[in-house]
Structures are given as structure tokens and as C-alpha cells.
Design an enzyme around this catalytic site. Structure first.
Site, PDB file in Angstrom:
ATOM      1  N   ARG A  65       0.773  -0.962   0.383  1.00 53.75           N
ATOM      2  CA  ARG A  65      -0.203   0.163   0.080  1.00 53.75           C
ATOM      3  C   ARG A  65       0.807   1.370  -0.296  1.00 53.75           C
ATOM      4  O   ARG A  65       0.948   2.517  -0.976  1.00 53.75           O
ATOM      5  CB  ARG A  65      -1.126  -0.100   1.253  1.00 53.75           C
ATOM      6  CG  ARG A  65      -2.287   0.675   0.797  1.00 53.75           C
ATOM      7  CD  ARG A  65      -2.881   0.198   1.938  1.00 53.75           C
ATOM      8  NE  ARG A  65      -2.469   0.216   3.707  1.00 53.75           N
ATOM      9  CZ  ARG A  65      -3.032  -0.342   4.313  1.00 53.75           C
ATOM     10  NH1 ARG A  65      -3.650  -0.524   4.210  1.00 53.75           N
ATOM     11  NH2 ARG A  65      -2.246  -0.703   5.696  1.00 53.75           N
ATOM     12  N   LYS A 172       1.517 -20.433   7.427  1.00 54.82           N
ATOM     13  CA  LYS A 172       1.159 -19.990   8.861  1.00 54.82           C
ATOM     14  C   LYS A 172       0.342 -18.114   9.235  1.00 54.82           C
ATOM     15  O   LYS A 172       1.342 -18.469   9.279  1.00 54.82           O
ATOM     16  CB  LYS A 172       1.017 -21.581   9.773  1.00 54.82           C
ATOM     17  CG  LYS A 172       1.970 -20.823  10.751  1.00 54.82           C
ATOM     18  CD  LYS A 172       2.495 -21.861  11.408  1.00 54.82           C
ATOM     19  CE  LYS A 172       4.264 -20.820  12.696  1.00 54.82           C
ATOM     20  NZ  LYS A 172       3.740 -20.101  13.641  1.00 54.82           N
ATOM     21  N   ASP A 201       6.011 -24.287   5.981  1.00 54.94           N
ATOM     22  CA  ASP A 201       6.105 -24.880   6.653  1.00 54.94           C
ATOM     23  C   ASP A 201       7.692 -25.093   7.187  1.00 54.94           C
ATOM     24  O   ASP A 201       8.605 -25.695   6.302  1.00 54.94           O
ATOM     25  CB  ASP A 201       5.578 -25.984   7.658  1.00 54.94           C
ATOM     26  CG  ASP A 201       6.214 -26.328   9.012  1.00 54.94           C
ATOM     27  OD1 ASP A 201       7.183 -26.249   9.199  1.00 54.94           O
ATOM     28  OD2 ASP A 201       5.513 -27.111   9.510  1.00 54.94           O
ATOM     29  N   HIS A 202       8.121 -23.698   8.009  1.00 55.52           N
ATOM     30  CA  HIS A 202       9.918 -23.265   7.185  1.00 55.52           C
ATOM     31  C   HIS A 202      10.436 -24.600   8.406  1.00 55.52           C
ATOM     32  O   HIS A 202      11.514 -24.490   7.860  1.00 55.52           O
ATOM     33  CB  HIS A 202       9.923 -22.212   8.360  1.00 55.52           C
ATOM     34  CG  HIS A 202      10.401 -21.681   9.597  1.00 55.52           C
ATOM     35  ND1 HIS A 202       9.237 -21.865  10.626  1.00 55.52           N
ATOM     36  CD2 HIS A 202      11.528 -22.176   9.774  1.00 55.52           C
ATOM     37  CE1 HIS A 202      10.197 -21.754  11.108  1.00 55.52           C
ATOM     38  NE2 HIS A 202      11.145 -21.195  11.683  1.00 55.52           N
ATOM     39  N   LYS A 206      14.879 -26.627   6.796  1.00 56.81           N
ATOM     40  CA  LYS A 206      15.854 -26.644   7.290  1.00 56.81           C
ATOM     41  C   LYS A 206      16.669 -27.888   6.577  1.00 56.81           C
ATOM     42  O   LYS A 206      15.770 -29.063   6.978  1.00 56.81           O
ATOM     43  CB  LYS A 206      15.573 -27.297   8.939  1.00 56.81           C
ATOM     44  CG  LYS A 206      15.020 -25.708   9.515  1.00 56.81           C
ATOM     45  CD  LYS A 206      14.514 -26.510  11.058  1.00 56.81           C
ATOM     46  CE  LYS A 206      14.332 -24.695  11.406  1.00 56.81           C
ATOM     47  NZ  LYS A 206      14.888 -23.819  12.245  1.00 56.81           N
ATOM     48  N   GLU A 240      12.694 -22.968  23.250  1.00 59.27           N
ATOM     49  CA  GLU A 240      13.132 -21.599  23.147  1.00 59.27           C
ATOM     50  C   GLU A 240      13.693 -20.920  23.704  1.00 59.27           C
ATOM     51  O   GLU A 240      12.525 -21.155  24.737  1.00 59.27           O
ATOM     52  CB  GLU A 240      12.018 -20.984  22.432  1.00 59.27           C
ATOM     53  CG  GLU A 240      11.724 -21.528  20.325  1.00 59.27           C
ATOM     54  CD  GLU A 240      11.182 -20.967  20.264  1.00 59.27           C
ATOM     55  OE1 GLU A 240      11.037 -19.698  18.692  1.00 59.27           O
ATOM     56  OE2 GLU A 240       9.825 -20.692  20.400  1.00 59.27           O
ATOM     57  N   ASP A 259       0.968 -22.918  17.359  1.00 58.12           N
ATOM     58  CA  ASP A 259       1.606 -21.850  17.035  1.00 58.12           C
ATOM     59  C   ASP A 259       3.039 -23.049  16.805  1.00 58.12           C
ATOM     60  O   ASP A 259       3.616 -22.750  15.729  1.00 58.12           O
ATOM     61  CB  ASP A 259       2.887 -20.669  18.577  1.00 58.12           C
ATOM     62  CG  ASP A 259       3.594 -20.221  17.507  1.00 58.12           C
ATOM     63  OD1 ASP A 259       3.749 -19.366  16.069  1.00 58.12           O
ATOM     64  OD2 ASP A 259       4.554 -20.027  18.199  1.00 58.12           O
ATOM     65  N   HIS A 264       4.974 -27.200  13.181  1.00 56.07           N
ATOM     66  CA  HIS A 264       6.094 -27.926  13.273  1.00 56.07           C
ATOM     67  C   HIS A 264       6.715 -29.570  13.921  1.00 56.07           C
ATOM     68  O   HIS A 264       7.057 -30.527  13.299  1.00 56.07           O
ATOM     69  CB  HIS A 264       7.377 -26.880  14.087  1.00 56.07           C
ATOM     70  CG  HIS A 264       6.683 -25.067  13.351  1.00 56.07           C
ATOM     71  ND1 HIS A 264       6.594 -25.383  12.097  1.00 56.07           N
ATOM     72  CD2 HIS A 264       7.007 -24.245  13.749  1.00 56.07           C
ATOM     73  CE1 HIS A 264       7.311 -24.231  11.715  1.00 56.07           C
ATOM     74  NE2 HIS A 264       6.788 -22.642  12.901  1.00 56.07           N
ATOM     75  N   LYS A 364       8.961 -21.545  25.191  1.00 55.73           N
ATOM     76  CA  LYS A 364       9.103 -20.774  25.174  1.00 55.73           C
ATOM     77  C   LYS A 364       9.694 -19.866  26.708  1.00 55.73           C
ATOM     78  O   LYS A 364       9.064 -20.453  27.758  1.00 55.73           O
ATOM     79  CB  LYS A 364       8.221 -18.925  24.932  1.00 55.73           C
ATOM     80  CG  LYS A 364       7.096 -18.978  24.018  1.00 55.73           C
ATOM     81  CD  LYS A 364       7.832 -18.745  22.166  1.00 55.73           C
ATOM     82  CE  LYS A 364       7.459 -19.016  21.193  1.00 55.73           C
ATOM     83  NZ  LYS A 364       8.123 -18.735  20.333  1.00 55.73           N
TER      84      LYS A 364
HETATM   85  C1  BG6 Z   1       7.698 -19.839  14.558  1.00 55.94           C
HETATM   86  C2  BG6 Z   1       6.950 -19.780  15.471  1.00 55.94           C
HETATM   87  O1  BG6 Z   1       6.783 -20.178  13.041  1.00 55.94           O
HETATM   88  O2  BG6 Z   1       8.571 -20.342  14.879  1.00 55.94           O
HETATM   89  C3  BG6 Z   1       7.965 -19.120  17.098  1.00 55.94           C
HETATM   90  O3  BG6 Z   1       6.107 -18.566  15.409  1.00 55.94           O
HETATM   91  C4  BG6 Z   1       8.602 -19.494  17.149  1.00 55.94           C
HETATM   92  O4  BG6 Z   1       6.939 -18.669  18.006  1.00 55.94           O
HETATM   93  C5  BG6 Z   1       9.543 -20.165  14.929  1.00 55.94           C
HETATM   94  O5  BG6 Z   1       9.204 -19.103  17.257  1.00 55.94           O
HETATM   95  C6  BG6 Z   1      10.967 -21.002  15.633  1.00 55.94           C
HETATM   96  O6  BG6 Z   1      11.239 -21.360  14.396  1.00 55.94           O
HETATM   97  P1  BG6 Z   1      13.344 -21.814  14.448  1.00 55.94           P
HETATM   98  O7  BG6 Z   1      13.296 -21.867  13.750  1.00 55.94           O
HETATM   99  O8  BG6 Z   1      13.459 -20.415  15.438  1.00 55.94           O
HETATM  100  O9  BG6 Z   1      12.685 -22.984  15.689  1.00 55.94           O
END
Ligand code: BG6
Length: 518
Positions: A65, A172, A201-202, A206, A240, A259, A264, A364
Site C-alpha cells: 500500500r 501459517k 512450514d519453514h 531446514k 526456545e 504456534d 512444526h 518459550k
Molecule cells: C515460528 C513460531 O513458526 O517458529 C515462533 O511462530 C517460533 O513462535 C519459530 O519462535 C521457531 O522457529 P525456529 O526456526 O527459530 O526454530
């Protein structure tokens, strides 16, 4: 672990590169002013370009935008690259050549005219593949997906059939429960085939997560052990150190279960436990993942009370740093019941895994940032070494360290040197870094490349998303109307609520702290 002799390189076979089908294309990023674009997408595309992995010709059109010119957008991205590029310093020559392919299209997502402008801009690239082969990256809120997909279809940019290819990439959350995921999937597939939808899904990008399949299906010594006859239980930990930080608003709607687990963790579980696919084709791999997810035993509210532990952290100290409690974070309700931690025991009702507990935990503000999978084998009959070890003879374990210290370790027992008959667990380590050097492409590099190439193996299919939501919904139903109790709180900087230890202790198990390899 020592490297192989260079002669062994002959055994190296690359299943990836020759599959790539990189036709010229244009990548349209909706939400181009956002964080994801500057942090992840542009740095990944720049890196692919620098490494000569991009198609022979391509364009990137940023749609957002705010008023910007091509030049001001490029300048902004160049500044961000200093911070977010995986390789530093930025290669100015490569950047300049890359940046020539970037252009900006100002427009509002709800405005018909903006899509016409976009269409006109794409038509300026000619009538060939740069106009027809289109990858739409929706780096926007999921509530806007439906509108954008409809608009690009109406403008003739997205078609189910016809010239070239068009794909939609989304991230997501794919809904917040099964019903909303259904609705979203229906919206997306009104104007695109499921095969045109690439859900990221990242974790699947990996390196080490991908290696799960290599490890399992290219090594006969491990594959033979990968079942209920040898495996006692499996632990999947994604811990984390970070708290929710600025993301309190989002996290209040999500919680650890939505989340991390819905996506994941269940993806990692599926790769660890699925049956061998008939090939490495996307549909074959995804069929097996879905089968596995479907064989996770359904949870009643009574099972949830028995098998699922949630937690929320209060203030504490992580690695010497004071952390506020979750309820004190910005945009978090002072009486929030949202979980920042979840641990669970899942059972898989199939032939291979019947009776083997799979323990998953994530949270977390835990003491370490580490993701790993531990396959704990059954103990040997303790008849020979009972005198030395009592009941404590260590059972063998394989640990797949997904991050950091990416690698694999095998734990077994060995004799302590000396005149007495001492037994002690020892480890054999394989480390990515020492074996292959530091090259680890960022997840987004791989995922973007796969989406451009049209290979959906690393993306999540509709039925995977929906099956994962079924599991998560059943857990949420068990929590419904039950505020957190005292037992469910943990101090920031600890390994979660005591109840998570009790969960494993019921079967004589205990969590293993993730390994830190020096
Ligand atoms: C994300 C979550 O999908 O993955 C985050 O929304 C999380 O809360 C993150 O911190 C973790 O990803 P990675 O690659 O740092 O393990």
C-alpha cells in the site's frame, strides 16, 4: 566423527539438482513492505541469485500500500540486507545485478484498480513466461488470502488451466481450528487447484529436518531398528530461550499448541515415524505423512487430562537475563490462560509403532534453544552388568539434533578403561559442521527455490493441515473452560512445569536435556 576418504565422494549422489525445472518467472510478493519480505524473502532470493540458482530470467514485483518507487524500494531492501543477509558483506556487484529485477507496484489489496495496474506491469514484461509463470507470495494476513486470490483470478493472472503456471505460496496460520482451515482451503481452491497451493512450514526447509528421510531410508542399520520391537519411546523437543517478545497479540490467539505443535512438531513427528514412501515425489511423501498423522490415536477429554500438559511461564531468569512473566508481556491479558509450553504423550496406532509413546514438548523462555529428536531404544536384559550398574544401565539412543549443532549422535555403553569392569555411556557424533563445513542454506532459500521449480514435497498439503488440526482441536476441547492451575506454571528459565516430568515418570521415563555439543 572422521570424514570419509575423498574417494568415497564417488558415492555422493545428488537427487536434487537434476529435478529442478527452473523456467523464467515473476515472483509477486503481496505485503512487500512487511517484515517477512525484508528479513527473509529478499535475502533468500538475493542469495539464490548470487549462487546462480535462480531461473535464467526472472522479476520480483513487490505489491503493497505504501507509496514507493522501484528505486526507493530497492534502496530500502539493500539497507535491510546488511542486517539480514546470510553472507556478509553484501556482494555489491551481485546485488546491483539482482536489484535490476525488482520493481514495486503500489496498491491496496481491496482495490480492483490496483490489480489492473499489477496486470499492466506484468504485461510490460512481454507475453512470454515472465507474464505467464507467476509465483504469488502472500506475505499478508490470512484474512486477506481469499480476497487476493479472487482478485488475481478475476484479473486473469491466476488460472486453473491455461498458459504457463501460477502458484500461490502462503504461510501459517492456516486457520485456527479445523473448521476455519476447511474454510480457508475452500477459498484457496475456488480459483486454484490444490497442486497450485504451496503451504510453507519453514521447518521442512531446514537441512536437518530433510535429513530425517535420508537418515532413515538410506541406512539399513538404522531402518531395521525403527519400530516397536527396538524402540522404547521417542522424545521430540523444540525448546526456545526467547519469550513471545513483541508478538503478544498474535500469541494470545495462538499459544504453543497452535504456534508450534499443529505445524512444526507434527511435521517432524510425521517424518520420524512415517512409512517409506513409494518414491520421493511430493504426493508419495505427503501421502505417507498424512497416513501417519491419521494413525495418531484420537484424544478424548479424559486422555487430554492424562496425556497433555500445558504450562505458562511466570517471571524468571534465562541465561542470566531477567524475563517478565507471560502475563506481563505487552498485548497479553493479565489473566491470560494461554499456554507458552506444552508437553504431550501421543500414541500411534499402526503396525510399526503400536505401544511406543511419542513425547513432544515445546516452550518459550526455556533454558536452551534447541530442537532435537531422541530415539530411545529398549534396554538390554540387565543380567550381566547389574552388579556394576544396578538398574541404571543406560539404554541406547540416537539423537537427531535439528538445531543448533546440527548432527546425529549415537549413545551406547562402553567399558571404562581400567582394571575394574566399569560400564559407562559414550557417544559417537556426526556433526554437519565438521563434515560438510558451515554451508547451511536458510530455509527460505530452499523453499522459494522449490516453489519456483514446482516441487511441492516440502510444502504441506491440505489434508495434512486438516488432520493436524483435528489433533489440536481435540486437545483444545479437553482444555476448554479449564483455567490454568498452579501446577501448570513454570519459572522462565526452567524446563517447564513439574507435571511434564510426571507425564514421563508414569511409564518410568524422563526427559533428556538437549545435547550441547562443544
Ligand atoms: C515460528 C513460531 O513458526 O517458529 C515462533 O511462530 C517460533 O513462535 C519459530 O519462535 C521457531 O522457529 P525456529 O526456526 O527459530 O526454530
Amino acid at each position: 566423527m572422521n570424514s570419509l576418504n575423498p574417494a568415497d565422494e564417488a558415492y555422493h549422489c545428488d537427487l536434487g539438482t537434476e529435478r529442478k525445472n527452473l523456467t523464467p518467472c515473476t515472483i509477486v510478493i503481496f505485503g512487500a513492505s512487511g517484515d517477512l519480505t525484508a528479513r527473509k524473502l529478499i535475502p533468500a532470493l538475493y542469495q539464490l541469485f548470487k549462487e546462480k540458482q535462480m531461473p535464467p530470467s526472472f522479476r520480483v514485483v513487490g505489491f503493497a500500500r505504501r507509496e514507493k518507487t522501484d528505486a526507493s524500494w530497492r534502496a530500502e531492501l539493500r539497507t535491510a540486507l546488511d542486517q539480514f543477509s546470510r553472507t556478509k558483506p553484501v556482494d555489491e556487484k551481485a546485488w546491483s545485478a539482482f536489484a535490476e529485477n525488482l520493481c514495486y507496484c503500489q496498491g491496496d489489496l481491496t482495490d480492483d484498480a490496483a490489480y489492473k495496474k499489477l496486470e499492466a506491469q506484468l504485461t510490460e514484461f512481454g507475453s512470454g513466461p515472465l507474464r505467464e509463470n507467476l509465483l504469488f507470495y502472500l506475505a499478508i494476513s490470512p484474512s486477506q488470502f481469499g480476497e487476493v486470490v479472487e482478485q488475481i483470478h478475476r484479473t486473469g493472472l491466476l488460472n486453473k488451466e491455461g498458459a504457463g503456471w501460477q502458484r500461490i505460496v502462503i504461510e501459517k496460520p492456516f486457520g485456527h481450528d479445523l473448521a476455519s482451515a476447511h474454510a480457508l482451503n475452500r477459498e484457496l481452491t475456488r480459483y486454484a487447484h490444490e497442486q497450485q497451493v504451496f503451504r510453507i512450514d519453514h521447518y521442512l526447509g531446514k537441512e536437518t529436518v530433510q535429513n530425517i528421510l535420508m537418515f532413515r531410508f538410506s541406512n539399513s542399520i538404522f531402518e531395521k531398528l525403527w519400530n516397536r520391537n527396538s524402540v522404547d519411546h521417542v522424545q521430540i523437543t523444540v525448546s526456545e530461550k526467547l519469550g513471545v517478545g513483541e508478538r503478544g497479540g498474535y500469541y494470545e490467539e495462538a499459544g504453543a499448541l497452535r504456534d508450534m505443535v499443529q505445524n512444526h512438531m507434527l511435521q517432524v513427528l510425521a517424518l520420524i515415524a512415517m512409512e517409506p514412501p513409494v518414491s520421493l515425489e511430493a504426493e508419495a511423501v505427503r501421502d505417507e505423512k498424512v497416513k501417519l498423522l491419521k494413525s495418531i490415536r484420537a484424544l478424548t477429554p479424559a486422555d487430554v487430562a492424562e496425556q497433555i500438559v500445558r504450562g505458562q511461564h511466570f517471571a524468571g531468569n534465562v541465561g542470566g537475563e531477567a524475563r517478565p512473566g507471560y502475563r506481563q508481556e505487552t498485548k497479553v491479558k493479565p489473566d491470560s490462560n494461554v499456554e507458552t509450553y506444552v508437553a504431550m504423550k501421543l500414541l500411534i496406532d499402526n503396525w510399526r509403532w503400536s505401544g511406543v509413546p511419542f513425547y513432544l514438548r515445546t516452550g518459550k523462555n526455556l533454558p536452551l534453544s534447541a530442537s532435537e529428536v531422541r530415539i530411545q531404544f529398549r534396554p538390554t536384559p540387565n543380567v550381566l552388568f547389574a552388579a556394576q550398574c544396578g538398574k541404571k544401565l543406560d539404554a541406547n539412543a540416537i539423537t537427531l539434533r535439528l538445531q543448533p549443532n546440527e548432527g546425529i549422535s549415537l549413545r551406547f555403553n562402553g567399558k571404562v578403561p581400567g582394571l575394574s569392569l566399569g560400564v559407562r555411556p559414550v557417544r559417537m557424533h556426526f556433526s554437519y559442521d565438521s563434515e560438510f563445513g558451515a554451508y547451511t542454506p536458510e530455509a527460505y532459500e530452499r523453499l522459494l527455490l522449490e516453489a519456483i521449480a514446482g516441487d511441492a514435497t516440502l510444502f504441506i498439503r491440505r489434508d495434512e493441515v486438516e488432520t493436524a488440526w483435528q489433533i489440536v482441536d481435540s486437545i483444545r476441547a479437553g482444555w476448554e473452560g479449564k483455567p490454568l492451575t498452579n501446577r501448570e506454571f513454570y519459572a522462565a528459565g526452567t524446563w517447564g512445569p513439574i507435571a511434564a516430568d510426571d507425564l514421563l515418570a508414569k511409564l518410568g521415563h524422563a526427559w533428556h536435556e538437549p545435547q550441547v555439543i562443544k
